[in-house]
Design a protein around this motif. Sequence first.
Motif, short mmCIF file in Angstrom:
data_model
loop_
_atom_site.label_atom_id
_atom_site.label_comp_id
_atom_site.label_asym_id
_atom_site.label_seq_id
_atom_site.Cartn_x
_atom_site.Cartn_y
_atom_site.Cartn_z
N LEU A 125 0.79 -1.29 0.26
CA LEU A 125 0.70 0.04 -0.45
C LEU A 125 0.97 1.43 -0.10
CD1 LEU A 125 -2.77 -0.93 2.37
CD2 LEU A 125 -2.75 -1.26 -0.01
N LEU A 128 0.85 4.01 -3.08
CA LEU A 128 -0.02 4.47 -3.25
C LEU A 128 0.26 5.98 -3.40
CD1 LEU A 128 -3.19 2.99 -1.36
CD2 LEU A 128 -2.80 2.91 -3.82
N ASN A 129 1.08 6.59 -2.12
CA ASN A 129 1.89 7.82 -1.72
C ASN A 129 2.60 8.29 -2.73
OD1 ASN A 129 0.73 7.75 1.10
ND2 ASN A 129 2.04 6.24 1.49
N ASP A 133 -3.78 10.37 -9.14
CA ASP A 133 -5.05 9.61 -9.48
C ASP A 133 -4.60 8.65 -10.76
OD1 ASP A 133 -6.07 11.24 -7.24
OD2 ASP A 133 -6.87 13.05 -7.76
N ILE A 136 -2.93 6.03 -10.56
CA ILE A 136 -3.75 5.10 -9.25
C ILE A 136 -5.22 4.30 -10.04
CG2 ILE A 136 -5.59 4.64 -7.52
CD1 ILE A 136 -3.52 7.00 -6.33
N LYS A 145 -8.27 6.08 -2.44
CA LYS A 145 -7.03 5.62 -2.05
C LYS A 145 -7.69 4.49 -0.74
CE LYS A 145 -3.56 8.92 -2.74
NZ LYS A 145 -2.19 9.59 -3.20
N ILE A 148 -9.32 1.00 -1.44
CA ILE A 148 -7.79 0.18 -2.34
C ILE A 148 -7.47 0.19 -0.59
CG2 ILE A 148 -5.18 0.18 -3.15
CD1 ILE A 148 -6.41 2.54 -5.40
#
Length: 815
Positions: A125, A128-129, A133, A136, A145, A148
Amino acid sequence: MESHISIDSRIISHLGEMLISDEKVALLELVKNSSDADALKCEIVIDTIAENEYGKGLMIVEDNGNGMNRHIIESGFLRIATSFKQQNQKYSYIFNRLALGSKGVGRLALNRLGYFIIVETKLNLEILNKLDDTLILNNFGVTEKQKIIEENENYYYRFVLNWSDFEVDSLTLDSIPIVIQKIQDEKIKFCGESHGTRITIMGLKGNNYWEKKETKVELEKDVLAFMNPFQDKKANFSVKIDLNKEIFKSDLYDKTRIENIASSKTKFKFNLLSKFVEFEITRSLQYIEGLVSNMRKRMEDLGFELKDTINFEELYKKHCNVKPFRISILEQDINKRYSKVNLKSLYQDDKGEYFLPGDFEGAIYAFSRSSTEIKKLLESISGVNLYRNNFRVMLGEQKDWLGLGHIERTYYRNIYSPNNVVGYVYIDGEENLEKLAELTNREGLKQDEYGKNFLTLMRDFIAIIMTYEDDKFREIFELPSSMRLNKLKSNEIISFDDGLIKFQKIEDSFGKFKETIDEKTDLSEKKIANLIPYIEGEKGIEVLNLVTTDIKKEITEIKSHIQSLENDQHKKYNQIELERENLEQFYPLIGATIVAETLAHEITRLSNGIKFSSLQLRKLLFNNEEVWRKAERNLSLIDSNTKFLNRYAAMLDINSYSKRRRYEVIDLKEYLLSTFEDSPLLSYKNINVNLEIKGEGFKQKVVKEGLKIIFENLIINSVYWLSKMQINNPTINIQFRNNNKIQLWDNGFGIHNDISDKLFEPFVSNKPLNEGRGMGLYIVKEMLKEVSGDIQLLNETNSHDNRYKFEIIFRGELQ
């Protein structure tokens, strides 16, 4: 009514066999996928003993990479030849690695490896940082987010691939369901991390491959081979393989240590924008000292002594660090300096622009095998390898893809021998990912215009310049011809490297000793004579006579010893001459042995051909009685090979060479025509060599068997190099001239400049170790002496600027 193309499910198996050449390549494909997934570790367990319902053998490939969610599994992993990774994951999101497994065929490696596959994976995870968008959405199928995180934080995914399901007749590929399970388990680990992928392969298809002893050796080397051992220590991806409890790791080599123990190092860097290649050459102190030491020993053996202390500091300053230089690949006059550089074959487009690769760089280290450390290093990673982002680009069986062996044999004698080099070439970067594409089976670069031009730049530009510079450096320490050294007088000085090294011719010590004794004897007699007038009385004269008698007796004994030394020296000389004459009796036998050695290899090859043809014949006759036409063809091959075997056996009759020699007057041209008509010597491996004998023949008194050996050795030598250099339409010419001369040459590269002046000396050869002893031409020259003949290499050069034409002269009885 519309219709659509459908694909039979069995295409998976076919593609796996075609695109993944073997188990080792399949395993490498999975390792590359782990690297693309930002893994820090990839751990592989191979157990060939384990048994399960799908067969024998088990393999587990596990990494702590980014893992997958359902969207990635469906859009990426389960879609063959997808562009998902190329579009969305061209560079990894944490370590910014350029994707290597970008062809979407990695899952075919699983089909190649085993019958039943279990995939378990959990998403990292943290990535994600790293994404906006849009990325993603493209990667995970949604933009929220939090959604997810909720779906993946405490869950992992599991699915199986049973390849037997894909072998069912009449099923299309998309009609076979794959069930993806979502399993709650917040404690699952992958190589010690909470994210990653684990692939379990049950029922290994190549179980026998993994059990072979050779595989263990290959695997140990190839773990190092496909991972770049030269990468910086901060490199963050390691591989560990457990094969039946034997561990192999992708250890890194200390590049600084390699640089320190290398005899010579060449670094190069190609810049596409400027079209220049920059070179940086460094030589070690030990390399220079070794060349000087060898030179000094050889000079001392030839009767010279070092004149002054060698200024090694100046030598190091001059030769250790060559001033960096750069050369444009478009330079028009480059051949004036590097005559062997050839870039005429570079491919161009319609506008005359070259198809050039992107920037690339590399370093090649050359070693003398002077220590256990160096020998071990060369055994583990010898050769120059091609790497893209720290993974090796396989070049098939082309270990010497730079052609260093060819350069050493035909152009320049240098330290960069293919068995004594270690090095790398990096083709990193997105531009080269497109231009220097790999074959789908990962066995090399595509040989399109860019691929071919890259190899041309490496072989015919960089490798040539690198070896030429070393050759010119080594020339400094080469001795002049023995003829020139013999002309030097006592105490005369000869200089090398602009006077940094000087040798002085030593006086003849024995002659000087004898001369000194004679001078002292004469001087003593004069001194005695001068004393006589000063001695009075009979007693004094009597004493003087006694002293004089004793002195003369001593002088006589000294002269006697000197004479004995001279006699011994003369006897030793006569003994050496006698031994030489005795050795000449063995030249025919030695020459015949060289021929026999060559023929032995051919007999083995033909015997194998007979065995194969015979086996094919048996199969044909056993399976079908109506195959006489094919059977007759194999029978013809057997008859033909047997005929040649009989001829070889006759040539291998050593007794025919060693019988008492008998002189005969023969027509040399007629004898050569009959001797080499349909001769097996003119066939070597897969080539047939043309032999053209021209000119007006003449008669000569010779030993027929000796003459046969002479020309057989010359022809064997030519055929070897014509085959080695893969010469088109290979041809050997024999030309009769002037009633006592025969010239022989071929259309190969000619004689290497480094040995052309000492070609007829014993043990001089450019052939690789274990392929030649350097005795053939020496024996030819010695055997010609028994019929008052001689052989020389003419100064005439061919298109390769090498001397190439031999001339045999008969000075004996002409008929």
